[in-house]
Each structure stands twice: as C-alpha cells, then as structure tokens.
Motif scaffolding. Structure first.
Motif, short mmCIF file in Angstrom:
data_model
loop_
_atom_site.label_atom_id
_atom_site.label_comp_id
_atom_site.label_asym_id
_atom_site.label_seq_id
_atom_site.Cartn_x
_atom_site.Cartn_y
_atom_site.Cartn_z
N UNK A 50 9.97 2.74 -0.30
CA UNK A 50 9.63 3.55 0.87
C UNK A 50 10.71 4.58 1.17
N UNK A 51 11.97 4.21 1.00
CA UNK A 51 13.05 5.16 1.30
C UNK A 51 13.05 6.31 0.28
N UNK A 52 12.82 6.02 -0.98
CA UNK A 52 12.72 7.07 -2.00
C UNK A 52 11.52 7.97 -1.70
N UNK A 53 10.42 7.37 -1.28
CA UNK A 53 9.21 8.14 -0.97
C UNK A 53 9.47 9.10 0.19
N UNK A 54 10.13 8.64 1.22
CA UNK A 54 10.38 9.51 2.38
C UNK A 54 11.27 10.68 1.99
N UNK A 55 12.26 10.45 1.14
CA UNK A 55 13.11 11.55 0.67
C UNK A 55 12.29 12.59 -0.08
N UNK A 56 11.36 12.12 -0.91
CA UNK A 56 10.53 13.05 -1.68
C UNK A 56 9.56 13.80 -0.76
N UNK A 57 9.01 13.12 0.23
CA UNK A 57 8.09 13.77 1.17
C UNK A 57 8.84 14.83 1.97
N UNK A 58 10.04 14.52 2.41
CA UNK A 58 10.82 15.48 3.18
C UNK A 58 11.23 16.69 2.34
N UNK A 59 11.38 16.49 1.04
CA UNK A 59 11.73 17.60 0.14
C UNK A 59 10.53 18.49 -0.16
N UNK A 60 9.33 17.95 -0.07
CA UNK A 60 8.11 18.71 -0.33
C UNK A 60 6.90 17.84 -0.10
#
Length: 171
Positions: A50-60
C-alpha cells in the motif's frame, strides 16, 4: 477516467489506459500483466504494498487501480480509504477496482464501504476484467463525502417509492 468509444457497436479500446496493480503477490502481478497486455494495455505499473502504491499514485495518477484487499501489513481496505481521503482531488476520485479471492457478503460490503468503485472475484479473466471496466465506464456513480464515508455512491438500484404517497392528491 476510463476512455469512451465513438460507435455503439464498437468494442472499447482500453489501449491508452494506465493501470496500477496493487497486490503483495508477485504471481498475481504476472497474471494481471498478461491479461492487461492481452487487452492491449501497455501502461502498467506495479506496487507490492500500500505504501509503494501511494507513492506511485502521488507521482502520477493512473486511470484505474486494481487493488487486492488482503495485503499485509496494510490491507487493501486501508489503502482504498487513504486514497479516498487524499487531499488531492484527482487522487481521491480515482477509479478503484477491487480484486479478491473471497466473495463473502461481508467482504464485499467492507470493500464497498471502503470506497471501491467495483469488485471482481478471482480468478480474473480477460472477459471479466473487460466487463468490470466497461461497467465502470458506462455506469459511473456520483461521489459522496460524509463524515464517515468518501467514495462512489454505495446505492446500486434505483428503486421506486414504495408505500403511501403523502403528497398525492386524494380524490
């Protein structure tokens, strides 16, 4: 948002769709990647937590997220809630399709109450995924924000009023 098509009888073209797979199982990523490639979707991102996913969502922000519910240490339920509560509206309104191996009424209710747009049970097939993405495109639901819930309107059916009509003129 999900792409539209020009003619009524044409199939959807999902090739421009950007998808983020959020699952802690490497094997599931491989299966989903192959299914998405079969649908001609080439913009595929992977997150194993989930934490990796949120970083990717925030990047694009992707067009749609495919989210497993029973991830550890942070569940898909918690990830969906964090997406819905995000301060950036483009993130909080993202399309989320839940993928789960379990289809109990309780799990479906929890996914809905977390803010998922749709749910698809595993094993996932091309036709099942196309069906859910098409449904999400053809039947978008209004977003609701209350003190206890943020996400697509949880009501599915449009029901006629049943009971005495207080405002109807009596003859």
């Amino acid at each position: 948002m999900l792409p539209s098509i020009s003619g009524q009888n044409e199939k959807y073209n999902f090739s421009d769709l950007e998808v983020l797979i959020v699952d802690d199982n490497q094997h599931m990523h491989t299966i989903l990647r192959d299914i998405l490639l079969g649908m001609r979707i080439k913009k595929i991102k992977h997150a194993y937590s989930s934490s990796e996913a949120m970083k990717k969502v925030e990047a694009g922000v992707p067009d749609v997220m495919l989210v497993d519910l029973l991830m550890k240490p942070v569940s898909g339920f918690d990830f969906i809630r964090s997406v819905r509560r995000h301060e950036r509206q483009e993130i909080s309104l993202s399309a989320i399709l839940v993928l789960t191996s379990f289809s109990s009424a309780e799990l479906v209710r929890r996914a809905r109450d977390s803010g998922a747009n749709e749910l698809l049970c595993k094993p996932v097939s091309v036709s099942g995924l196309v069906d859910r993405l098409t449904h999400m495109r053809d039947h978008p639901r209004q977003f609701v924000k209350t003190e206890t819930y943020i996400g697509p309107d949880r009501r599915r059916a449009v029901r006629e009023f049943e009971g005495p009509d207080r405002r109807k003129k009596q003859d």
